[in-house]
Design a protein around this motif. Structure first.
Motif, short mmCIF file in Angstrom:
data_model
loop_
_atom_site.label_atom_id
_atom_site.label_comp_id
_atom_site.label_asym_id
_atom_site.label_seq_id
_atom_site.Cartn_x
_atom_site.Cartn_y
_atom_site.Cartn_z
N GLN A 39 0.84 -1.29 -0.07
CA GLN A 39 -0.09 -0.13 0.11
C GLN A 39 0.77 1.18 -0.04
O GLN A 39 1.91 1.30 0.96
CB GLN A 39 -0.80 0.09 1.16
N THR A 58 1.43 5.55 -0.11
CA THR A 58 0.51 6.78 0.08
C THR A 58 0.67 7.68 -1.13
O THR A 58 1.27 7.39 -2.12
CB THR A 58 1.25 7.57 1.33
N GLU A 59 0.19 8.95 -0.94
CA GLU A 59 0.17 9.66 -1.97
C GLU A 59 1.50 10.28 -2.26
O GLU A 59 1.63 10.77 -3.64
CB GLU A 59 -0.74 11.12 -1.66
N SER A 60 2.52 10.23 -1.38
CA SER A 60 3.72 10.91 -1.72
C SER A 60 4.70 9.76 -2.49
O SER A 60 5.94 9.93 -2.96
CB SER A 60 4.37 10.99 -0.16
N GLY A 61 4.04 8.52 -2.60
CA GLY A 61 4.73 7.21 -3.22
C GLY A 61 5.55 6.54 -2.32
O GLY A 61 5.91 5.47 -2.73
N ALA A 121 2.96 2.77 2.96
CA ALA A 121 1.95 3.23 4.05
C ALA A 121 2.51 2.90 5.32
O ALA A 121 2.50 3.76 6.41
CB ALA A 121 0.73 2.55 4.07
N GLN A 157 5.06 5.51 6.77
CA GLN A 157 4.21 6.92 7.21
C GLN A 157 4.23 6.94 8.82
O GLN A 157 3.93 7.95 9.21
CB GLN A 157 2.81 6.95 6.69
#
Length: 246
Positions: free
Chosen positions: A13, A15-18, A21, A24
């Motif tokens: 998975q 995140t928007e930042s690449g 997850a 994070q």
């Protein structure tokens, strides 16, 4: 004990930042401990085994796990120079970060740390996506580490002490302050933690504490964690070898 706030389910998975997850999790911490696992075969025989590390939070809960992949021949005959891949996995055993270093014939001494003997760790997260590099730099004496982004821009610098040693007579933690490239502002710290007389005398399983601002970006925090591993192999692996030889 390990944290239970990592994503569950199949597949990686992002995140928007690449970033994966699980990485994070670093957004909510300002300190981590990196604790090398004690290898009984190495303790009993002196045989250089692949290093393993647990990455822990302040409550000493496991956040990530790091496993070294390297050549048996290089570990035995060129332990400080050896190339390696360090696979960082989350508590679901998914690889979220890979740190890789090529074998170098020379160890990366202070004088030519930024030249032909420069040691470089490439940091990928997820695997195949470069987020930065950790490099040794030139120095007359002190260990010198540079932290760069994916575009090779120099972001942070870490300088170690002239004599980074610990013993019964000097049991203080060894600090590697992390600053901006101009050395004007301190932004973090890597410290080799004193584990006590017996552990330091009879095992070579080091422990480090990494601190950084809470509001620092996740990528920068991960690069500071990666810098800890270059410090481990560049500075303290040599001491382990010398101690074993003695």
């Amino acid at each position: 004990m390990s944290v239970d706030k990592q994503p569950q389910g199949m597949g990686m998975q992002l995140t928007e930042s690449g970033l994966p997850a699980s990485v994070q999790y670093l957004a909510g911490v300002d300190q981590l401990f990196i604790k090398q696992k004690i290898e009984m075969l190495e303790v009993l025989t002196g045989f250089e085994t692949r290093n393993r590390y647990a990455v822990l939070n302040k409550e000493m809960q496991q956040v990530f796990f790091v496993q070294e992949e390297s050549s048996l021949c290089e570990r035995c005959f060129c332990p400080m120079n050896r190339g390696f891949n360090l696979h960082m996995t989350d508590n679901n055993t998914q690889e979220i970060v890979r740190m890789s270093r090529d074998f170098k014939c020379c160890m990366g001494c202070c004088w030519c740390g930024g030249g032909c003997c420069q040691m470089v760790i490439n940091v990928e997260s997820p695997v195949g996506r470069l987020i930065g590099r950790i490099k040794t730099g030139n120095s007359k004496w002190k260990p010198h580490i540079q932290i760069c982004d994916a575009a090779d821009n120099h972001m942070f610098t870490a300088w170690g002490p002239c004599c980074p040693c610990q013993a019964v007579c000097c049991p203080e933690d060894i600090d590697f302050p992390i600053t901006d490239p101009g050395l004007t502002q301190r932004v973090g710290n890597v410290a080799k933690v004193w584990r006590g007389c017996c552990p330091e005398s009879f095992t070579d399983a080091d422990q480090f504490r990494v601190t950084f601002p809470m509001d620092m970006t996740v990528e920068c925090k991960m690069l500071m964690v990666a810098a800890t591993f270059l410090i481990e192999f560049y500075v303290f692996e040599q001491q382990k070898k010398n101690n074993n030889s003695g």
